[in-house]
Design a protein around this motif. Structure first.
Motif, PDB file in Angstrom:
ATOM      1  N   LEU A   1      -3.684   2.608  -4.276  1.00 37.11           N
ATOM      2  CA  LEU A   1      -2.615   1.984  -5.054  1.00 37.11           C
ATOM      3  C   LEU A   1      -1.697   1.103  -4.222  1.00 37.11           C
ATOM      4  CD1 LEU A   1      -1.162   4.553  -7.627  1.00 37.11           C
ATOM      5  CD2 LEU A   1      -2.066   2.277  -8.122  1.00 37.11           C
ATOM      6  N   ARG A   2      -1.250   0.017  -4.859  1.00 36.15           N
ATOM      7  CA  ARG A   2      -0.205  -0.845  -4.299  1.00 36.15           C
ATOM      8  C   ARG A   2       0.899  -0.967  -5.335  1.00 36.15           C
ATOM      9  NH1 ARG A   2      -1.005  -3.961   0.021  1.00 36.15           N
ATOM     10  NH2 ARG A   2       0.042  -5.808  -0.818  1.00 36.15           N
TER      11      ARG A   2
ATOM     12  N   GLU B   1     -12.230   2.941  -8.543  1.00 34.83           N
ATOM     13  CA  GLU B   1     -10.943   2.977  -7.857  1.00 34.83           C
ATOM     14  C   GLU B   1     -10.934   4.023  -6.748  1.00 34.83           C
ATOM     15  OE1 GLU B   1      -9.905   1.577 -12.037  1.00 34.83           O
ATOM     16  OE2 GLU B   1     -11.257   3.038 -11.123  1.00 34.83           O
TER      17      GLU B   1
ATOM     18  N   THR C   1      -1.004   7.698  -3.472  1.00 36.90           N
ATOM     19  CA  THR C   1      -1.924   7.526  -4.592  1.00 36.90           C
ATOM     20  C   THR C   1      -2.427   8.873  -5.094  1.00 36.90           C
ATOM     21  OG1 THR C   1      -2.646   5.424  -3.604  1.00 36.90           O
ATOM     22  CG2 THR C   1      -4.034   6.352  -5.347  1.00 36.90           C
ATOM     23  N   LYS C   2      -2.692   9.796  -4.172  1.00 45.77           N
ATOM     24  CA  LYS C   2      -3.185  11.119  -4.558  1.00 45.77           C
ATOM     25  C   LYS C   2      -2.216  11.804  -5.516  1.00 45.77           C
ATOM     26  CE  LYS C   2      -5.688  12.129  -0.209  1.00 45.77           C
ATOM     27  NZ  LYS C   2      -5.587  10.836   0.478  1.00 45.77           N
TER      28      LYS C   2
ATOM     29  N   THR D   1      -7.480   2.623 -13.472  1.00 44.82           N
ATOM     30  CA  THR D   1      -6.522   1.522 -13.640  1.00 44.82           C
ATOM     31  C   THR D   1      -6.058   1.422 -15.085  1.00 44.82           C
ATOM     32  OG1 THR D   1      -7.484   0.258 -11.806  1.00 44.82           O
ATOM     33  CG2 THR D   1      -6.208  -0.974 -13.428  1.00 44.82           C
TER      34      THR D   1
ATOM     35  N   TRP E   1      -4.853  -1.594  -7.815  1.00 39.98           N
ATOM     36  CA  TRP E   1      -5.576  -0.378  -7.439  1.00 39.98           C
ATOM     37  C   TRP E   1      -6.914  -0.796  -6.847  1.00 39.98           C
ATOM     38  CZ3 TRP E   1      -4.534   4.652 -10.474  1.00 39.98           C
ATOM     39  CH2 TRP E   1      -4.988   5.750  -9.713  1.00 39.98           C
TER      40      TRP E   1
ATOM     41  N   SER F   1      -1.821   7.429   0.685  1.00 42.77           N
ATOM     42  CA  SER F   1      -2.109   8.721   0.056  1.00 42.77           C
ATOM     43  C   SER F   1      -1.072   9.176  -0.960  1.00 42.77           C
ATOM     44  CB  SER F   1      -2.289   9.799   1.124  1.00 42.77           C
ATOM     45  OG  SER F   1      -3.530   9.639   1.764  1.00 42.77           O
TER      46      SER F   1
ATOM     47  N   ASP G   1       0.844  -1.189   0.000  1.00 39.04           N
ATOM     48  CA  ASP G   1       0.000   0.000   0.000  1.00 39.04           C
ATOM     49  C   ASP G   1       0.883   1.244   0.000  1.00 39.04           C
ATOM     50  OD1 ASP G   1      -2.278  -1.555   0.244  1.00 39.04           O
ATOM     51  OD2 ASP G   1      -3.082  -0.440   1.940  1.00 39.04           O
TER      52      ASP G   1
END
Length: 318
Positions: free
Chosen positions: A215-216, A209, A64-65, A183, A201, A62, A59
């Motif tokens: 996200l990983r 999503e 991911t942001k 994705t 994701w 954030s 993981d």
């Protein structure tokens, strides 16, 4: 003492608990790589005791942001999304009642990019509770309406309020504009050109999503994203968008400011960085050609400074 020696000294002393992965890239080459073991989670799903290695997905929460911001920048260059100065509600014609509110009508895409929407939002409680606005959003029947209909509490653009909902809106713009899921767009527009093959994701109950934290990635691939930015985007991420990310737009404290979903360091360690719950970090120090990517397991433990301790060890004397 070289930064590798400093980092190893920190690890031996037990001063960086729950460090899961560390990759340092200097001038395009991996010069330090360390992995640990410990209890891990996929969002709130326990994964048990994991021994981490170069190919272990993790993981990035954030961070991911910040990746979503890159996807927006790519989509913007392809004229798939409205530019930052455009009306935000105009991008959501499915909510005409919200657009009729003169207070909400002032919102722009940039207000979402800088998290200065002026809407009621609270992520100060653990991400295991629906008292946390981001978690409440995930349980809402329509996540995007949930964000846009929050009570207006102040003028937009006045101050930054940390808001995963803002990222959900930006992610929706990218998906709508490209006609693909996040994705699919991320895979073709960013990850595959960068040589990232395996990633995950996470999706909410609605199949969408989780743009704010889903996200990983492996630490190596996280570092590859940072290296891409230091290299000017290589035609994958527009150089002009990277330049926009470096422009401080909202001051957070005396050491950092916020840009378009990225942190701009203005203190002891200037640079561009992305952060995620638990100690996930991507830090760029261009004056040294340095990229630091970290994963850790200090989820919801905001007092634990593993990532800060390790980052200081890497950057000490820079």
């Amino acid at each position: 003492m070289a930064f590798a020696d400093r980092v190893d000294s920190v690890l031996r002393a037990g001063e960086a608990p729950n460090l899961h992965g560390l990759v340092v890239v200097e001038n395009g080459q991996i010069t330090l790589e360390r992995y640990g073991a410990g209890e891990d989670f996929k969002l709130n799903e326990p994964l048990g005791h994991v021994t981490f290695g170069p190919d272990t997905l993790h993981d990035v929460r954030s961070v991911t942001k910040s990746v979503v911001s890159l996807l927006y920048g790519i989509a913007l260059a392809e004229k798939l999304v409205a530019p930052p100065e455009e009306s935000l509600l105009a991008q959501f014609p499915e909510y005409p009642d919200l657009a009729e509110d003169p207070q909400r009508a002032r919102l722009t895409v940039e207000h979402a990019l800088t998290m200065t929407l002026g809407l009621e939002w609270d992520e100060s409680v653990p991400y295991t509770s629906t008292a946390n606005s981001e978690i409440a959003m995930e349980y809402a029947p329509d996540r995007h309406r949930f964000v846009l209909e929050r009570p207006v509490v102040e003028e937009p653009g006045l101050r930054r309020t940390y808001c995963g909902g803002a990222t959900a809106l930006i992610g929706r713009l990218v998906a709508k504009g490209s006609g693909r899921s996040l994705t699919e767009f991320a895979r073709s527009a960013l990850f595959e050109p960068l040589g990232i093959g395996e990633f995950e994701w996470g999706r909410g109950g609605d199949g969408v999503e989780m743009a704010a934290a889903g996200l990983r990635l492996t630490p190596r691939d996280l570092a590859a994203i940072g290296t891409l930015l230091l290299d000017g985007g290589r035609g994958i991420v527009p150089r002009s968008w990277i330049e926009e990310l470096w422009r401080p737009r909202v001051q957070i404290d005396d050491r950092s400011a916020y840009s378009y979903h990225w942190y701009v360091g203005t203190g002891e360690h200037p640079g561009l960085s992305a952060h995620g719950n638990g100690g996930q970090v991507l830090h760029l120090a261009p004056e040294r050609g340095l990229v630091v990517a970290m994963t850790a397991g200090n989820y919801d433990n905001f007092a634990q400074s593993t990532s800060a301790t390790v980052l200081d060890a890497v950057l000490q004397g820079a």
